[in-house]
Design an enzyme around this catalytic site. Structure first.
Site, PDB file in Angstrom:
ATOM      1  N   GLU A   1      -0.543  -8.795   2.522  1.00  0.00           N
ATOM      2  CA  GLU A   1       0.027  -9.222   3.803  1.00  0.00           C
ATOM      3  C   GLU A   1      -1.010  -9.525   4.872  1.00  0.00           C
ATOM      4  O   GLU A   1      -0.674 -10.061   5.942  1.00  0.00           O
ATOM      5  CB  GLU A   1       0.995  -8.145   4.330  1.00  0.00           C
ATOM      6  CG  GLU A   1       0.374  -6.982   5.073  1.00  0.00           C
ATOM      7  CD  GLU A   1      -0.296  -5.920   4.204  1.00  0.00           C
ATOM      8  OE1 GLU A   1      -0.536  -4.809   4.725  1.00  0.00           O
ATOM      9  OE2 GLU A   1      -0.591  -6.191   3.025  1.00  0.00           O
TER      10      GLU A   1
ATOM     11  N   HIS B   1      -3.486  -5.329  -0.311  1.00  0.00           N
ATOM     12  CA  HIS B   1      -2.919  -5.770   0.967  1.00  0.00           C
ATOM     13  C   HIS B   1      -2.715  -7.275   0.988  1.00  0.00           C
ATOM     14  O   HIS B   1      -3.448  -8.015   1.660  1.00  0.00           O
ATOM     15  CB  HIS B   1      -3.804  -5.303   2.117  1.00  0.00           C
ATOM     16  CG  HIS B   1      -3.605  -3.866   2.469  1.00  0.00           C
ATOM     17  ND1 HIS B   1      -2.544  -3.422   3.240  1.00  0.00           N
ATOM     18  CD2 HIS B   1      -4.303  -2.755   2.131  1.00  0.00           C
ATOM     19  CE1 HIS B   1      -2.602  -2.106   3.371  1.00  0.00           C
ATOM     20  NE2 HIS B   1      -3.668  -1.675   2.711  1.00  0.00           N
TER      21      HIS B   1
ATOM     22  N   CYS C   1       0.847  -1.193   0.000  1.00  0.00           N
ATOM     23  CA  CYS C   1       0.000   0.000   0.000  1.00  0.00           C
ATOM     24  C   CYS C   1       0.887   1.249   0.000  1.00  0.00           C
ATOM     25  O   CYS C   1       1.550   1.525  -0.989  1.00  0.00           O
ATOM     26  CB  CYS C   1      -0.988  -0.040   1.160  1.00  0.00           C
ATOM     27  SG  CYS C   1      -2.424   1.034   0.900  1.00  0.00           S
TER      28      CYS C   1
END
Length: 237
Positions: free
Chosen positions: A179, A177, A89
């Site tokens: 992660e 995202h 991001c």
């Protein structure tokens, strides 16, 4: 082996499942806060790889947040050393600007679950082998990345033409995202509930949607992140 340096740009929001995967490999991690660290101490010589996380800042707000320029210099240092980098991001936007690309406000906020589509280059990328052509993915951003010199665009969404890029063989910028795990999604939404409401999104609704969609998404992202970790040199066979 040297630790992985994780630069956190929000005081609460960490690296989600990436932290879990690094720990499972026995890789040490050192977390610093981008807005409160000694950049003269955290050069590439002391670390095996770099991770730069998201935050509410915009990558072009270097006058408001001068430390963002220090993060860009840090990214440049790691690239010059040939060490793997993953940005998520805001972290991807910082990477893009480090490389001479643009970060601009998007026409709309892209928050919640939207399709991610691989480009032809993405379908052939080593980290994305076996990845679905289209995957419902988790997003939380208002800016977008454009025109990154020398980078290869690997994925897009309807609102955001560049959702994932690669520079060289070991530098990856994830606008979405990749992660996240469930605790991080919940923290991200509740930490930003007022911001979300001001832009027409309900935090609890997106948390509910995430409980349905996250298992498939996180499973696909685990493969990508594991392959990025494979790029970190010096691991035991």
């Amino acid at each position: 082996m040297k630790p992985v340096l994780i630069v956190q740009n929000d005081p609460k929001e960490g690296a989600g499942q990436l932290t879990t995967l690094l720990s499972a490999r026995g890789l040490k991690q050192e977390r610093v806060f981008g807005y409160d660290t000694d950049y003269d101490r955290v050069g590439s010589a002391g670390y095996a790889a770099l991770v730069v996380l998201g935050g509410a800042q915009s990558a072009y707000e270097t006058e408001t947040y001068p430390y963002l320029a220090r993060e860009m210099a840090l990214c440049q240092d790691f690239m010059q050393a040939g060490k793997p980098i993953a940005g998520f991001c805001l972290g991807a936007q910082i990477l893009a600007r480090t490389l001479g690309g643009e970060v601009v406000p998007g026409a709309k906020k892209e928050i919640g679950w939207y399709d991610l589509t691989l480009t032809e280059d993405g379908a052939g990328d080593a980290l994305l082998t076996g990845h679905p052509k289209t995957l419902l993915a988790y997003h939380f951003h208002g800016d977008r990345i454009e025109n990154v010199p020398g980078a290869t665009n690997l994925a897009s969404s309807v609102m955001t033409p560049c959702q994932l890029f690669r520079y060289g063989s070991n530098v990856y910028g994830f606008q979405y995202h990749a992660e996240v795990d469930e605790p991080l999604v919940e923290l991200m939404c509740r930490n930003n509930a007022d911001y979300m409401a001001a832009n027409g999104f309900d935090a609890e609704t997106i948390i509910g949607e995430s409980r349905r969609h996250l298992p498939i998404f996180a499973g696909a992202c685990k493969q990508i992140l594991d392959r990025w970790i494979d790029l970190i040199p010096g691991q035991a066979p």
